[in-house]
Design a protein around this motif. Structure first.
Motif, PDB file in Angstrom:
ATOM      1  N   PRO A  63       0.624  -1.027   0.143  1.00  0.00           N
ATOM      2  CA  PRO A  63      -0.031   0.106   0.150  1.00  0.00           C
ATOM      3  C   PRO A  63       1.201   1.120  -0.438  1.00  0.00           C
ATOM      4  O   PRO A  63       0.541   1.976  -0.408  1.00  0.00           O
ATOM      5  CB  PRO A  63      -0.937   0.107   1.398  1.00  0.00           C
ATOM      6  CG  PRO A  63      -0.969  -1.729   1.520  1.00  0.00           C
ATOM      7  CD  PRO A  63       0.564  -1.393   1.285  1.00  0.00           C
ATOM      8  N   ILE A  64       2.042   1.382   0.562  1.00  0.00           N
ATOM      9  CA  ILE A  64       2.774   2.371   0.641  1.00  0.00           C
ATOM     10  C   ILE A  64       3.781   3.043  -0.773  1.00  0.00           C
ATOM     11  O   ILE A  64       3.206   3.784  -1.403  1.00  0.00           O
ATOM     12  CB  ILE A  64       4.026   1.941   1.363  1.00  0.00           C
ATOM     13  CG1 ILE A  64       3.848   2.345   3.116  1.00  0.00           C
ATOM     14  CG2 ILE A  64       5.538   3.564   1.152  1.00  0.00           C
ATOM     15  CD1 ILE A  64       4.563   2.057   3.570  1.00  0.00           C
ATOM     16  N   TRP A  65       3.802   1.495  -2.001  1.00  0.00           N
ATOM     17  CA  TRP A  65       4.096   2.177  -2.796  1.00  0.00           C
ATOM     18  C   TRP A  65       2.900   2.420  -3.940  1.00  0.00           C
ATOM     19  O   TRP A  65       3.004   2.856  -4.840  1.00  0.00           O
ATOM     20  CB  TRP A  65       5.062   0.307  -3.591  1.00  0.00           C
ATOM     21  CG  TRP A  65       5.704   0.764  -3.073  1.00  0.00           C
ATOM     22  CD1 TRP A  65       6.679  -1.126  -2.211  1.00  0.00           C
ATOM     23  CD2 TRP A  65       6.951   1.042  -3.298  1.00  0.00           C
ATOM     24  NE1 TRP A  65       7.803  -0.482  -1.700  1.00  0.00           N
ATOM     25  CE2 TRP A  65       8.574   0.632  -2.763  1.00  0.00           C
ATOM     26  CE3 TRP A  65       7.485   2.371  -4.057  1.00  0.00           C
ATOM     27  CZ2 TRP A  65       9.576   0.884  -2.270  1.00  0.00           C
ATOM     28  CZ3 TRP A  65       9.146   2.622  -4.151  1.00  0.00           C
ATOM     29  CH2 TRP A  65       9.661   1.796  -3.235  1.00  0.00           C
ATOM     30  N   ASN A  66       1.859   1.417  -3.423  1.00  0.00           N
ATOM     31  CA  ASN A  66       0.487   1.802  -3.980  1.00  0.00           C
ATOM     32  C   ASN A  66       0.528   3.732  -3.906  1.00  0.00           C
ATOM     33  O   ASN A  66      -0.218   4.079  -4.894  1.00  0.00           O
ATOM     34  CB  ASN A  66      -0.296   1.515  -3.842  1.00  0.00           C
ATOM     35  CG  ASN A  66      -1.949   1.664  -5.144  1.00  0.00           C
ATOM     36  OD1 ASN A  66      -1.431   2.343  -6.477  1.00  0.00           O
ATOM     37  ND2 ASN A  66      -2.939   1.345  -4.554  1.00  0.00           N
ATOM     38  N   ALA A  67       0.561   4.560  -2.696  1.00  0.00           N
ATOM     39  CA  ALA A  67       0.123   5.669  -2.619  1.00  0.00           C
ATOM     40  C   ALA A  67       1.123   6.504  -3.332  1.00  0.00           C
ATOM     41  O   ALA A  67       0.867   7.115  -3.650  1.00  0.00           O
ATOM     42  CB  ALA A  67       0.298   5.711  -0.364  1.00  0.00           C
ATOM     43  N   VAL A  68       2.907   5.848  -2.918  1.00  0.00           N
ATOM     44  CA  VAL A  68       3.641   7.001  -3.903  1.00  0.00           C
ATOM     45  C   VAL A  68       3.231   6.489  -5.149  1.00  0.00           C
ATOM     46  O   VAL A  68       3.537   7.639  -5.916  1.00  0.00           O
ATOM     47  CB  VAL A  68       4.874   6.135  -3.857  1.00  0.00           C
ATOM     48  CG1 VAL A  68       6.194   7.300  -4.274  1.00  0.00           C
ATOM     49  CG2 VAL A  68       4.679   6.435  -2.172  1.00  0.00           C
ATOM     50  N   GLY A  69       2.470   5.511  -6.090  1.00  0.00           N
ATOM     51  CA  GLY A  69       2.355   5.976  -7.353  1.00  0.00           C
ATOM     52  C   GLY A  69       0.939   6.699  -7.943  1.00  0.00           C
ATOM     53  O   GLY A  69       1.155   6.997  -9.147  1.00  0.00           O
ATOM     54  N   THR A  70       0.789   7.276  -6.905  1.00  0.00           N
ATOM     55  CA  THR A  70      -0.763   7.807  -7.040  1.00  0.00           C
ATOM     56  C   THR A  70      -0.247   9.731  -6.413  1.00  0.00           C
ATOM     57  O   THR A  70      -1.062  10.195  -6.127  1.00  0.00           O
ATOM     58  CB  THR A  70      -2.100   7.923  -6.260  1.00  0.00           C
ATOM     59  OG1 THR A  70      -1.466   7.811  -4.683  1.00  0.00           O
ATOM     60  CG2 THR A  70      -1.957   6.542  -6.193  1.00  0.00           C
ATOM     61  N   TYR A  71       1.028  10.118  -6.097  1.00  0.00           N
ATOM     62  CA  TYR A  71       1.454  10.913  -6.408  1.00  0.00           C
ATOM     63  C   TYR A  71       1.694  11.486  -4.743  1.00  0.00           C
ATOM     64  O   TYR A  71       1.136  12.153  -4.593  1.00  0.00           O
ATOM     65  CB  TYR A  71       1.547  11.925  -7.336  1.00  0.00           C
ATOM     66  CG  TYR A  71       2.383  11.652  -8.734  1.00  0.00           C
ATOM     67  CD1 TYR A  71       3.369  12.187  -8.040  1.00  0.00           C
ATOM     68  CD2 TYR A  71       1.620  11.324  -9.461  1.00  0.00           C
ATOM     69  CE1 TYR A  71       4.160  11.648  -9.287  1.00  0.00           C
ATOM     70  CE2 TYR A  71       2.512  11.102 -10.647  1.00  0.00           C
ATOM     71  CZ  TYR A  71       3.392  10.865 -10.752  1.00  0.00           C
ATOM     72  OH  TYR A  71       4.033  10.523 -11.294  1.00  0.00           O
ATOM     73  N   ALA A  72       1.321  10.562  -3.936  1.00  0.00           N
ATOM     74  CA  ALA A  72       0.970  11.339  -2.142  1.00  0.00           C
ATOM     75  C   ALA A  72       1.907  11.440  -1.755  1.00  0.00           C
ATOM     76  O   ALA A  72       3.076  10.352  -2.202  1.00  0.00           O
ATOM     77  CB  ALA A  72       0.030   9.720  -1.387  1.00  0.00           C
ATOM     78  N   ILE A  73       2.112  12.504  -0.425  1.00  0.00           N
ATOM     79  CA  ILE A  73       3.369  12.773  -0.362  1.00  0.00           C
ATOM     80  C   ILE A  73       3.672  12.406   1.382  1.00  0.00           C
ATOM     81  O   ILE A  73       3.088  11.096   1.259  1.00  0.00           O
ATOM     82  CB  ILE A  73       2.564  14.524  -0.165  1.00  0.00           C
ATOM     83  CG1 ILE A  73       2.238  15.082   1.255  1.00  0.00           C
ATOM     84  CG2 ILE A  73       2.924  15.351  -1.269  1.00  0.00           C
ATOM     85  CD1 ILE A  73       2.268  16.379   0.946  1.00  0.00           C
ATOM     86  N   VAL A  74       4.577  12.358   1.461  1.00  0.00           N
ATOM     87  CA  VAL A  74       5.423  11.511   2.408  1.00  0.00           C
ATOM     88  C   VAL A  74       4.933  12.055   3.674  1.00  0.00           C
ATOM     89  O   VAL A  74       4.948  11.317   4.697  1.00  0.00           O
ATOM     90  CB  VAL A  74       7.354  11.820   2.185  1.00  0.00           C
ATOM     91  CG1 VAL A  74       7.349  11.362   4.082  1.00  0.00           C
ATOM     92  CG2 VAL A  74       7.534  11.197   1.259  1.00  0.00           C
ATOM     93  N   GLY A  75       4.523  13.183   3.673  1.00  0.00           N
ATOM     94  CA  GLY A  75       3.958  13.635   5.693  1.00  0.00           C
ATOM     95  C   GLY A  75       2.368  12.779   5.198  1.00  0.00           C
ATOM     96  O   GLY A  75       2.402  12.681   6.342  1.00  0.00           O
ATOM     97  N   ALA A  76       1.463  12.253   4.108  1.00  0.00           N
ATOM     98  CA  ALA A  76       0.404  12.353   3.825  1.00  0.00           C
ATOM     99  C   ALA A  76       0.310  10.531   4.153  1.00  0.00           C
ATOM    100  O   ALA A  76      -0.374   9.882   5.208  1.00  0.00           O
ATOM    101  CB  ALA A  76      -0.524  13.066   2.932  1.00  0.00           C
TER     102      ALA A  76
END
Length: 91
Positions: A63-76
């Motif tokens: 899920p972290i890689w998926n969030a990074v793939g959607t351009y979620a910021i590190v703070g989120a």
């Protein structure tokens, strides 16, 4: 001893150069463009999946890689994990 001191100085100077590297003037503009162009619903869905994985105790990396793939910021991403695990504090 002499070579160790040289190696220590060399590694420190590299770290110091990275620490004080000039920042690009275009960085804030690029961040705004990325936030404007990303799909916010996809970001929220990936962060919800991350929180669910953290609650259930399953592996959080997909899920972290998926969030990074959607351009979620590190703070989120870290904020979502903080809601589940809280912050570390000494007792």
């Amino acid at each position: 001893m002499f070579l160790e001191n040289i190696a220590r100085r060399r590694s420190f100077s590299r770290w110091n150069n990275l620490r004080h590297a000039p920042r690009s003037a275009a960085a804030p503009r690029k961040t705004r463009e990325n936030r404007a162009s990303r799909r916010q619903r996809g970001v929220e869905e990936s962060l919800a999946a991350l929180a669910e994985a953290a609650h259930t105790g399953s592996d959080p990396m997909p899920p972290i890689w998926n969030a990074v793939g959607t351009y979620a910021i590190v703070g989120a991403i870290s904020g979502r994990l903080k809601t589940v695990f809280d912050e570390y504090g000494e007792i």
